[in-house]
Each structure stands twice: as structure tokens, then as C-alpha cells.
Design a protein around this motif. Structure first.
Motif, PDB file in Angstrom:
ATOM      1  N   ILE A 496      -5.136  14.323  -7.269  1.00 44.93           N
ATOM      2  CA  ILE A 496      -4.625  12.965  -7.476  1.00 44.93           C
ATOM      3  C   ILE A 496      -4.013  12.779  -8.864  1.00 44.93           C
ATOM      4  CG2 ILE A 496      -6.789  11.909  -8.315  1.00 44.93           C
ATOM      5  CD1 ILE A 496      -5.971   9.541  -6.331  1.00 44.93           C
ATOM      6  N   THR A 497      -4.512  13.465  -9.870  1.00 52.77           N
ATOM      7  CA  THR A 497      -3.916  13.325 -11.201  1.00 52.77           C
ATOM      8  C   THR A 497      -2.583  14.065 -11.297  1.00 52.77           C
ATOM      9  OG1 THR A 497      -5.219  15.215 -11.994  1.00 52.77           O
ATOM     10  CG2 THR A 497      -6.148  13.013 -12.316  1.00 52.77           C
ATOM     11  N   GLN A 498      -2.410  15.118 -10.485  1.00 57.27           N
ATOM     12  CA  GLN A 498      -1.145  15.855 -10.486  1.00 57.27           C
ATOM     13  C   GLN A 498      -0.069  15.147  -9.657  1.00 57.27           C
ATOM     14  OE1 GLN A 498      -4.209  17.175 -10.250  1.00 57.27           O
ATOM     15  NE2 GLN A 498      -4.177  19.413 -10.427  1.00 57.27           N
ATOM     16  N   HIS A 499      -0.460  14.382  -8.660  1.00 59.91           N
ATOM     17  CA  HIS A 499       0.505  13.740  -7.769  1.00 59.91           C
ATOM     18  C   HIS A 499       0.182  12.254  -7.565  1.00 59.91           C
ATOM     19  CE1 HIS A 499       2.256  17.630  -6.679  1.00 59.91           C
ATOM     20  NE2 HIS A 499       1.025  18.082  -6.537  1.00 59.91           N
ATOM     21  N   PRO A 500       0.188  11.480  -8.624  1.00 58.70           N
ATOM     22  CA  PRO A 500      -0.140  10.055  -8.492  1.00 58.70           C
ATOM     23  C   PRO A 500       0.869   9.298  -7.638  1.00 58.70           C
ATOM     24  CG  PRO A 500       0.742  10.516 -10.677  1.00 58.70           C
ATOM     25  CD  PRO A 500       0.504  11.837 -10.022  1.00 58.70           C
ATOM     26  N   ASP A 501       2.119   9.767  -7.620  1.00 57.48           N
ATOM     27  CA  ASP A 501       3.140   9.104  -6.815  1.00 57.48           C
ATOM     28  C   ASP A 501       2.842   9.232  -5.319  1.00 57.48           C
ATOM     29  OD1 ASP A 501       3.522  11.856  -7.169  1.00 57.48           O
ATOM     30  OD2 ASP A 501       5.683  11.735  -6.800  1.00 57.48           O
ATOM     31  N   ILE A 502       2.415  10.426  -4.904  1.00 55.92           N
ATOM     32  CA  ILE A 502       2.061  10.636  -3.495  1.00 55.92           C
ATOM     33  C   ILE A 502       0.850   9.782  -3.131  1.00 55.92           C
ATOM     34  CG2 ILE A 502       1.209  12.333  -1.827  1.00 55.92           C
ATOM     35  CD1 ILE A 502       2.841  14.448  -3.281  1.00 55.92           C
ATOM     36  N   ALA A 503      -0.146   9.756  -4.019  1.00 56.75           N
ATOM     37  CA  ALA A 503      -1.352   8.971  -3.764  1.00 56.75           C
ATOM     38  C   ALA A 503      -1.025   7.485  -3.644  1.00 56.75           C
ATOM     39  CB  ALA A 503      -2.368   9.203  -4.872  1.00 56.75           C
ATOM     40  N   LYS A 504      -0.153   7.001  -4.514  1.00 54.43           N
ATOM     41  CA  LYS A 504       0.202   5.574  -4.486  1.00 54.43           C
ATOM     42  C   LYS A 504       0.936   5.231  -3.199  1.00 54.43           C
ATOM     43  CE  LYS A 504       0.518   1.441  -6.138  1.00 54.43           C
ATOM     44  NZ  LYS A 504      -0.717   0.597  -6.239  1.00 54.43           N
ATOM     45  N   LYS A 505       1.853   6.082  -2.788  1.00 58.99           N
ATOM     46  CA  LYS A 505       2.584   5.852  -1.535  1.00 58.99           C
ATOM     47  C   LYS A 505       1.630   5.796  -0.352  1.00 58.99           C
ATOM     48  CE  LYS A 505       5.927   7.980   1.608  1.00 58.99           C
ATOM     49  NZ  LYS A 505       6.774   9.181   1.870  1.00 58.99           N
ATOM     50  N   MET A 506       0.679   6.713  -0.325  1.00 60.68           N
ATOM     51  CA  MET A 506      -0.247   6.764   0.800  1.00 60.68           C
ATOM     52  C   MET A 506      -1.220   5.585   0.781  1.00 60.68           C
ATOM     53  SD  MET A 506      -0.918  10.890   1.028  1.00 60.68           S
ATOM     54  CE  MET A 506      -1.752  10.826   2.608  1.00 60.68           C
ATOM     55  N   GLU A 507      -1.621   5.169  -0.396  1.00 64.01           N
ATOM     56  CA  GLU A 507      -2.474   3.980  -0.490  1.00 64.01           C
ATOM     57  C   GLU A 507      -1.733   2.749   0.030  1.00 64.01           C
ATOM     58  OE1 GLU A 507      -5.263   1.575  -3.706  1.00 64.01           O
ATOM     59  OE2 GLU A 507      -3.476   2.637  -4.406  1.00 64.01           O
ATOM     60  N   THR A 508      -0.454   2.652  -0.300  1.00 63.56           N
ATOM     61  CA  THR A 508       0.358   1.537   0.193  1.00 63.56           C
ATOM     62  C   THR A 508       0.454   1.577   1.718  1.00 63.56           C
ATOM     63  OG1 THR A 508       1.661   1.509  -1.857  1.00 63.56           O
ATOM     64  CG2 THR A 508       2.642   0.463   0.084  1.00 63.56           C
ATOM     65  N   GLN A 509       0.597   2.769   2.272  1.00 64.98           N
ATOM     66  CA  GLN A 509       0.615   2.910   3.730  1.00 64.98           C
ATOM     67  C   GLN A 509      -0.709   2.456   4.340  1.00 64.98           C
ATOM     68  OE1 GLN A 509       1.580   7.148   3.746  1.00 64.98           O
ATOM     69  NE2 GLN A 509       3.547   6.713   4.737  1.00 64.98           N
ATOM     70  N   TRP A 510      -1.811   2.829   3.705  1.00 66.03           N
ATOM     71  CA  TRP A 510      -3.123   2.446   4.222  1.00 66.03           C
ATOM     72  C   TRP A 510      -3.300   0.931   4.189  1.00 66.03           C
ATOM     73  CZ3 TRP A 510      -7.519  -0.181   3.018  1.00 66.03           C
ATOM     74  CH2 TRP A 510      -8.642   0.068   3.828  1.00 66.03           C
ATOM     75  N   LEU A 511      -2.911   0.310   3.098  1.00 66.96           N
ATOM     76  CA  LEU A 511      -3.039  -1.147   2.979  1.00 66.96           C
ATOM     77  C   LEU A 511      -2.182  -1.861   4.025  1.00 66.96           C
ATOM     78  CD1 LEU A 511      -2.975  -1.462  -0.907  1.00 66.96           C
ATOM     79  CD2 LEU A 511      -4.943  -1.894   0.584  1.00 66.96           C
ATOM     80  N   ALA A 512      -0.984  -1.339   4.285  1.00 68.92           N
ATOM     81  CA  ALA A 512      -0.117  -1.937   5.313  1.00 68.92           C
ATOM     82  C   ALA A 512      -0.727  -1.763   6.695  1.00 68.92           C
ATOM     83  CB  ALA A 512       1.270  -1.296   5.247  1.00 68.92           C
ATOM     84  N   TRP A 513      -1.316  -0.584   6.942  1.00 68.94           N
ATOM     85  CA  TRP A 513      -1.997  -0.354   8.230  1.00 68.94           C
ATOM     86  C   TRP A 513      -3.153  -1.321   8.412  1.00 68.94           C
ATOM     87  CZ3 TRP A 513      -7.164   1.458   8.340  1.00 68.94           C
ATOM     88  CH2 TRP A 513      -7.677   1.696   9.616  1.00 68.94           C
ATOM     89  N   TRP A 514      -3.940  -1.497   7.383  1.00 69.50           N
ATOM     90  CA  TRP A 514      -5.090  -2.408   7.462  1.00 69.50           C
ATOM     91  C   TRP A 514      -4.636  -3.830   7.812  1.00 69.50           C
ATOM     92  CZ3 TRP A 514     -10.274  -2.157   7.621  1.00 69.50           C
ATOM     93  CH2 TRP A 514     -10.978  -3.338   7.431  1.00 69.50           C
ATOM     94  N   LYS A 515      -3.613  -4.289   7.155  1.00 67.50           N
ATOM     95  CA  LYS A 515      -3.120  -5.643   7.412  1.00 67.50           C
ATOM     96  C   LYS A 515      -2.548  -5.752   8.820  1.00 67.50           C
ATOM     97  CE  LYS A 515      -0.169  -9.302   5.552  1.00 67.50           C
ATOM     98  NZ  LYS A 515       0.766  -9.693   4.458  1.00 67.50           N
TER      99      LYS A 515
END
Length: 533
Positions: A496-515
Motif C-alpha cells: 500500500i505504501t508503494q502504490h497508494p494511487d491503486i489503493a485509493k482507486k480501489m477504496e473509492t470503488q468499494w465506497l461506491a459499491w457500498w452506497k
């Protein structure tokens, strides 16, 4: 009755287009198969023989040898959500404990001309005969005493069997009296056997109907309490005397030899020792004997499960139906690391008997999930990745290799619909029923790639995850971890520290899925889950 898999390829379409499916079935004259779903309860990734285990499972192994084996089959990490997702094709977050706003497989298959049977555990609040099933026998609740699901003490025992408020034992639409001792009143009762007995009775009773059957076998083995027949336990005497790590290492070596695991991309992580139990070498002789005995009982439960699967297959084969029976074998979540705290067990009762109520704890759960990390309730691989075997002699060829594509319980319903041709949502009376979240697995059954267009999402309690291609974002608590699953299947190198951009994108996807599922924003705190064992 041979069916060419190429004929089925034309049916691999979204089940939101039932007219297309029906037209293709009529065009090719493909007979609708019988459908048998066998669901184990809390069975780990490596417990069965064909996935590297030392437990004797010849009948399950036979299904694997003649069918397709999936290396990355995902569930929801917990009993009741997994069962809801499998039976509805929806993420649990879209429905609820009563399968609201959803159609069950029974409701879809019965109007398609199927006899619909369900034996075993129903981890929701409704009786299956009210939601599309012709026959039901089993327990409506989370778990029960395998020898004595009644609420009275067994003969010669000072305490009653396990009692969970709201649990019911039902035969069709009739509730068995809750004050009964054995169900039925028979000292030879054991639930794994009883579920199979009723299924065999139905198969015989309806054999002249000229209808295909849908049989859902929701076994409660090997969910705690660990209880098994003495003759089955005796088979495993001494097998686990060398302890957790020795068994784990042996399983891992077999998995590598089987081609299930690549040691370059799935190294065996260090063993996570439970807080209340020590390394094997630190245990006393008496503690080792007890720990080995617990695993002997667990193995005996899986062994008896396999014996009953053999009874089913033998009966279906004798009826001339096995060739055109589509069989799924799977588990609802990984090994259970919980030690249940109870006040109704006889401390002097032999382990594995009717009045004992043990689990096998975190250390053996880690062995069950070899080589994956963590256990039931978590979104790490040990909690959500379990076996899937699909067998259908008339339509799919045996594959020696392993299917390594990620698949999910939500894919079972679309697969069933693709082969049955039924108009979704069938006879369901629920409103606002969404299209399934899953995709048909038929391409995978003939060796082709799946065309999944969206990531797969997970959430139970404080755990959550997103799987998108090679990347997996996962947490157990507030902090996310990121893993490249093509290079690090056992989640040992957090990127996660090497690829914060990928982690952020995936977190955004998860939040959209939850909603999208819940119609509300994620607050940072999981909602109260349906009571689950």
C-alpha cells in the motif's frame, strides 16, 4: 444423453435476457440437468483430499477428478451472508436475513419445471417451503448439537443440548416440538446422516415425475460443536499427534504437488498462533493429546460428510440420473478460529460425544486454511477463499489443471439460470429485485476465460475487501492493506505504501459499491450483523 459443451456456449449470456436463453435451449434441444448443490459449513481450503488434505474424502475427490476444480472460489466470510448470496445471486448487502428484494433458486427453478428440495441448515428466519421449495428438512438457525438438536438432555446426561433462541427444527411446514430429545426419537440420530436420509427419500418419492430435480444439501458439518461417530473418529487416531505445523507443512507440500499452489507466488506464511494456545512444542503431553483429539473429531466429521455425499451420488447413479446432474461442491467460509463459550456442556463427557461442545480453535483453523492467512469472519484469503468443484458428466470434460480465475458465490445463480433457462425472478413475490451481481461460470467449465467486467467486493463486520484483477485491497479494522495476488497469493507483502494511487482507486470503488448496495454512505462503522454462529 451426451451434451456437447459447445452447445452450451451459446447459452452463456446475461440472465437478464431469459428469452435468449430459452430460445437457445429449444434450438439445441439440450435437456435441463438435475442440479445438486452440496454446501459444507466452515470447511477450510485444504481439508479435503483433492485440495491437499489428509482427510479421507474419496467421493468429493471423485467429483473433482471428473470435473473442474477452482483454486480461487470466494465467499462472504460468514455463514448466513454466504448462503444468501449463493441462493439469490446478490451481494448480501443488497438483501437481508430474510432474502428481501430477492428471488431464491427455488423460486426460479420450480416454475421452470423442477422439483425443489432443501435438506440441512437454513441460516435465515423463514422456512424454505415459503420461498420456492417443495420439501424441506433441517434446522432453521445457526448451529445445533449434531447428535441431539432438541432442547432436552440426552439420556444419561445432566445438561441439555445446545439451545439458541429462535432455532427451529422443521419438516416441510411443520415445526418439530422444541422439547423433544432426539429428532427423531432415535438414539442413532446424527444430523449429517439425517439430512441425507430425507434427501434420498425425496429422490425416490419423486423419481417418476419426469421432472429434473434441484437438491440443495446444506450440511452443518464440520461446524462446531465437534461431534462425530466413534468409528469415524477412530480412523484418525494418531494422525495429528505431530501437531499443527507438521500437518500444515504436509498439506502445503501436497498442494504444491497437486499444482494447486505455486510456491513462488504463494509461500507458506508463518503460522499465526492463537492467544489462548501455544506452539505445539510448548504444550504439555496432556494438552497435545487433547488438541490432537479435537482435530481427529473434525476430520471424522468431514469423513462422514464425504460418506453421505457418496450415498447421494450412488442413489442418483442407480436412478440413471448422474450423467445429467450438475453438481457443485463448496463451503460457506474458511476454518473457524472461535472457541465457543457455553454453559450447557458436560465437562466430564468424552470429546466428540453428545454432551461435549468443543471447537478446534485458531491453530487448527490455520491448518484448515493452509496456505492462506486468517479465518472465518475476515476478508483475508483464509476467510473468503474455499474449494469449489463442479461436475457434470454429460456436458463438461474432466480437467486435470486448476481454474485459477477468481469466482464468487454470486456466480452460482447465473450459472444455474443459464442451464435451466428460467425467466428470472420466477415466482418470487418480492419487489424491486435487482439483476444478479454475478456472471455465469459456463465459459470456465469449458476452459474459456470469464468476462467479468466489475471488481468483486466483500464486507463482514469490521473486515472488507475489493478484488480487481491482480490487485486486492483488504482490511480487518480501519487500515487497508494492498496485495498483488498474481505475485503474492498468501498476502505476505503489503504494497500500500508503494502504490497508494491503486489503493485509493480501489477504496473509492468499494465506497461506491457500498452506497449502491445499501443506498447509504459508509459511516466507518459496520451495521449490526444478523446473528450468526
Amino acid at each position: 444423453m451426451s451434451i456437447l459443451i459447445k452447445k452450451l456456449a451459446v447459452m452463456v449470456v446475461s440472465f437478464s435476457s431469459p428469452a435468449v436463453i430459452n430460445a437457445q435451449i429449444e434450438k439445441t434441444k439440450v435437456p435441463k440437468p438435475n442440479i445438486l448443490i452440496i454446501l459444507a459449513d466452515d470447511l477450510g481450503y485444504s481439508d479435503i483430499g483433492c485440495y491437499g488434505g489428509e482427510i479421507n474424502t474419496p467421493n468429493i475427490d471423485r467429483l473433482a477428478a471428473g470435473g473442474v476444480k477452482f483454486a480461487q472460489m470466494y465467499n462472504t466470510a460468514k455463514c448466513s451472508p454466504s448462503r444468501a448470496s449463493m441462493l439469490t445471486g446478490l451481494y448480501y448487502q443488497r438483501t437481508n436475513a430474510d432474502y428481501g428484494n430477492a428471488a431464491t433458486m427455488g423460486e426460479v427453478l420450480r416454475p421452470a419445471g423442477y422439483n425443489t428440495f432443501w435438506a440441512g441448515k437454513q441460516h435465515a428466519k423463514f422456512n424454505p417451503v415459503t420461498r420456492g421449495f417443495d420439501r424441506y428438512y433441517g434446522m432453521i438457525g445457526g448451529c445445533e448439537n449434531h447428535f441431539n438438536p432438541g432442547f432436552a438432555a440426552a439420556p444419561g446426561q445432566p445438561v441439555p443440548a445446545h439451545k439458541i433462541a429462535g432455532n427451529k427444527w422443521s419438516l416441510d411446514d411443520k415445526n418439530v416440538p422444541e422439547n423433544s430429545n432426539y429428532i427423531p426419537q432415535d438414539s442413532k440420530f446424527y444430523d449429517t446422516d439425517a439430512f441425507t436420509d430425507h434427501a434420498l427419500t425425496w429422490l425416490e418419492e419423486y423419481k417418476n415425475d419426469n421432472k429434473p430435480f434441484f437438491l440443495y444439501m446444506a450440511y452443518t458439518a464440520p461446524h462446531w460443536p465437534l461431534q462425530a461417530w466413534p468409528e469415524d473418529i477412530a480412523k484418525y487416531k494418531g494422525v495429528y499427534d505431530n501437531g499443527y505445523e507438521a500437518v500444515r507443512q504436509a498439506r502445503y507440500k501436497r498442494q504444491v504437488k497437486l499444482g494447486l499452489i505455486d510456491p513462488k507466488t504463494a509461500p507458506l506464511p508463518p503460522m499465526e498462533i492463537g492467544k489462548t494456545k501455544s506452539k505445539w512444542e510448548s504444550l504439555s503431553i496432556e494438552e497435545r493429546k487433547k488438541e490432537a483429539k479435537l482435530m481427529e473429531i473434525y476430520a471424522a466429521m468431514v469423513d462422514r460428510l464425504d460418506q453421505n455425499i457418496g450415498r447421494l451420488l450412488k442413489h442418483i447413479e442407480a436412478q440413471g440420473q448422474l450423467e445429467n446432474t450438475l453438481v457443485f461442491f463448496l463451503s460457506d467460509n474458511g476454518g473457524c478460529a472461535v472457541d465457543p463459550k457455553v454453559d450447557y456442556e458436560d465437562a466430564n463427557a468424552p470429546l466428540g460425544s453428545v454432551a461435549s461442545y468443543p471447537s478446534y480453535g485458531q491453530n487448527w483453523a490455520t491448518v484448515s486454511d493452509t496456505p492462506l492467512r486468517k479465518w472465518k469472519t475476515t476478508s483475508h484469503e483464509g476467510g473468503i477463499n474455499t474449494p469449489l468443484i463442479v461436475n457434470w458428466p454429460a456436458a463438461i470434460k474432466a480437467r486435470k489443471d486448476w481454474n485459477q480465475e477468481p469466482v464468487h458465490l454470486i456466480d452460482i445463480m447465473p450459472t444455474v439460470l443459464a442451464v435451466s433457462g428460467e425467466n428470472y425472478p420466477g415466482e418470487s413475490k418480492e419487489t424491486s429485485i435487482p439483476v444478479s451481481d454475478g456472471i455465469s461460470l459456463l465459459p470456465a467449465l469449458k476452459g474459456d476465460k470469464l468476462a467479468r467486467k466489475s471488481p468483486v467486493f466483500y464486507q463482514f463486520s469490521k473486515s472488507a475487501a475489493v478484488r480487481d484483477g491482480e490487485w486486492k485491497l483488504v482490511r480487518l479494522g480501519p487500515n487497508w492493506e494492498l496485495y498483488n495476488m498474481n505475485k503474492d497469493r498468501t498476502e505476505t507483502n503489503d504494497l500500500i505504501t508503494q502504490h497508494p494511487d491503486i489503493a485509493k482507486k480501489m477504496e473509492t470503488q468499494w465506497l461506491a459499491w457500498w452506497k449502491d448496495c445499501t443506498k447509504s454512505e459508509w459511516t466507518g462503522k459496520a451495521p449490526k450483523e444478523f446473528k450468526d454462529e
